[in-house]
Design an enzyme around this catalytic site. Sequence first.
Site, PDB file in Angstrom:
ATOM      1  CB  CYS A  90      41.658  17.450  -7.996  1.00 17.36           C
ATOM      2  SG  CYS A  90      41.108  18.752  -8.254  1.00 17.36           S
ATOM      3  CG  LEU A 128      35.100  17.247 -10.021  1.00 12.86           C
ATOM      4  CD1 LEU A 128      34.589  16.208 -10.537  1.00 12.86           C
ATOM      5  CD2 LEU A 128      34.292  16.714  -8.416  1.00 12.86           C
ATOM      6  CG  ASP A 174      40.285  28.164  -6.163  1.00  9.56           C
ATOM      7  OD1 ASP A 174      40.956  27.224  -7.512  1.00  9.56           O
ATOM      8  OD2 ASP A 174      39.796  26.854  -5.378  1.00  9.56           O
ATOM      9  N   GLY A 232      25.452  20.405   6.270  1.00  5.61           N
ATOM     10  CA  GLY A 232      24.625  20.537   7.394  1.00  5.61           C
ATOM     11  C   GLY A 232      25.777  20.622   8.162  1.00  5.61           C
TER      12      GLY A 232
END
Lengths: 634, 85
Positions: free
Chosen positions: A2, A50, A99, A353
């Site tokens: 966000c 988002l 969360d 990665g």
Amino acid sequence: MCGIAGILNLTGEPVDPCLPRRMIERLRHRGPDGVGYYADAGVGLGHARLSILDLAGGHQPMSNEDQSLWITFNGEIFNYVELREELVRRGHQFATRSDTEVILHAYEEYGEACVRHFNGQWAFAIWDTRARTLFLSRDRLGVRPLFYRASREQFAFASEIKSILALPGVPREIDPIALDQIFTFWVSLLPPGHSMTVDGGVVTVKRYWEPRFATTTNGAHSEDYYADALRDLLRDATRLRLRSDVPVGAYLSGGLDSTVITALIRQCSDVELRTFSITFDDPEFDESAFQREATRFLQTDHQEVRCSYADIGRVFPDMIWHTEKPVLRTAPAPLFLLSKLVRDHQYKVVLTGEGSDEILGGYDIFKEAKIRRFWSAQPDSRLRPTLLKRLYPYLPNLQNQSSAYLQAFFHVGSQDTADPFFSHVPRWELTARSKTFFSDAVRAETEGYDGYAELRTMLPADYHRWDPFCQAQHLETGHLLPGYILSSQGDRMAMAHSVEGRFPFLDYRVVEFAAGLAPSLKMKVLDEKHLLKRCAKDLIPPSVRARSKQPYRAPDGKSFFHSARPGYVDELLAPERVRKDGLFHPQAVAKLAQKFREGKAIGIKDNMALTGILSTQLLVDQYITHFGERDSHD
Amino acid sequence: MTNYELELRQFIVENFLFGKEDAPLANGDSLLELGIIDSTGVLELVSFLEQKYGFTIQDEELVPENLDSIDRLVQFVRRKAEIAA
């Protein structure tokens, strides 16, 4: 993922409700799924969302049960499930599955130390209505950005600089010292691993975490033991990062790191996996053969975007709008195109990665420093310099150099090997050559500034006792990773198209484990990422595991001086324009541009200077000259 | 100032300093120590010498003793020209 923003009026004056809205409008690319605001006396918080977790219940700004705490949060707390269970056991009641709410209850339970319990990537601000304090925090490695500006009357914060610049009275001027450091405006960035409190006009910044690259393992176990431990940690880091209520994809470069992560995703999930890659028209940069081999081996649904010189030149101005600072390389531009590809396929989250080269010893600079140190012990050796040629097979100009010149370029014999920056000085000096293009006015303002002295004050207390390999790792992880890789190439390029990157190698448990490993496990003689290769056995195609490292690069000068030159290049480099903007020396820039037009500029130094000048000129154009004209939603 | 010196100075100032001398470059100044020349710069310099003066430079001649200042370059070019003549 966000965008967050907020204002605290230190005078107690009410916040004009238009201002948080104006700030959030500048961040809509980070959160196109919704906006929310909170206002209290003297405080305004904003949020652009988002939606990734708890699509129905995760609206922000969010409060606790009695509305005494309000949070605006950008990021993910990946261990929120376990933290929630613990907090429920301690009597906390939750209204959502998000969360975000876990952060609020963890703050209630643990206070400012709550951040030590988090495994994630975050930037957030919590307004405590009772204490009338604002608590802000940023994740350990600096994945998510948090900028702020404090004046006597007002404290403002946001995910991106452009949001703070939208406020009245904030000067949109280039700070010459910041330009010297390749930063830009008079806006501060909360460093990684730090929290801050604003209480009664007093701003206090505290570090809560720092990686210590001091060997703790001392080879007590076999290599296989450490390889297994690394694989278990990485698998768990990947498992946590697959927590999402929307599909999760992966970037696949064709190198060791992203292929390992893709393989671990396959182990953690049965769901069909979509992978995304960049390919290049120019074979010097293209890795598509390895990418295709990896996708065949791991059976992913693969998508790629092909990148030409013209593509990079075309998107470079948009890229700079998002990096918000000058760059010396065009490498972020293909990543801008890649996040668009992800978004075009309706994906919002990718695992990558990133971070492996820093924590597990993959960069050429680590190897280069080792060779330079080895050669410095015998400066007259005829064989030792040949190692440097082998190190850079992709730099043809180095292959034809005599030992005497190699010795000079790599400071062999001339630099004290006990220098705390031994590993990085040749590269930093090469970068600093771009400053010779500064105008007389900028040079006068930066004359007394010593970046090395400033950096020296930031080194850990026992840094001088660390192994030189660990010192080099600290410089990469603590400074270049958050300052460029995770920002200009990371967050800003992904969020430009509303895509969230997640990085298993940067799980703090993986970082702490890697930091404690003996350097010989990370680079065995000159075998980079030795332990990771060992743990990747049977996970990835043998050819990808065995290939020598190819650093991610993109064409620089050719992207601006090819058959169809982008129109802005001549305009921004024209002597009268350079003179008007005042940052660079007009004639020197004109001669550099002419060298490129004639096809005579082939070296790294000229390419970095050109990219640095063009990106700075674009910043001036976009952020100073025409700031109000750009569509907020761009 | 000899022709060689003029031509070499002009090439270095135009090509590596982009016409911008912070302090006048002395004939004895080390191009390496001043950071004027990098690995690509050596190759650019060699390519200029070969094109301009029509001789070939051997690998073993690519050393700072021959190329690292205007003075050394002048002497080197003079020696090569004499051999060619």
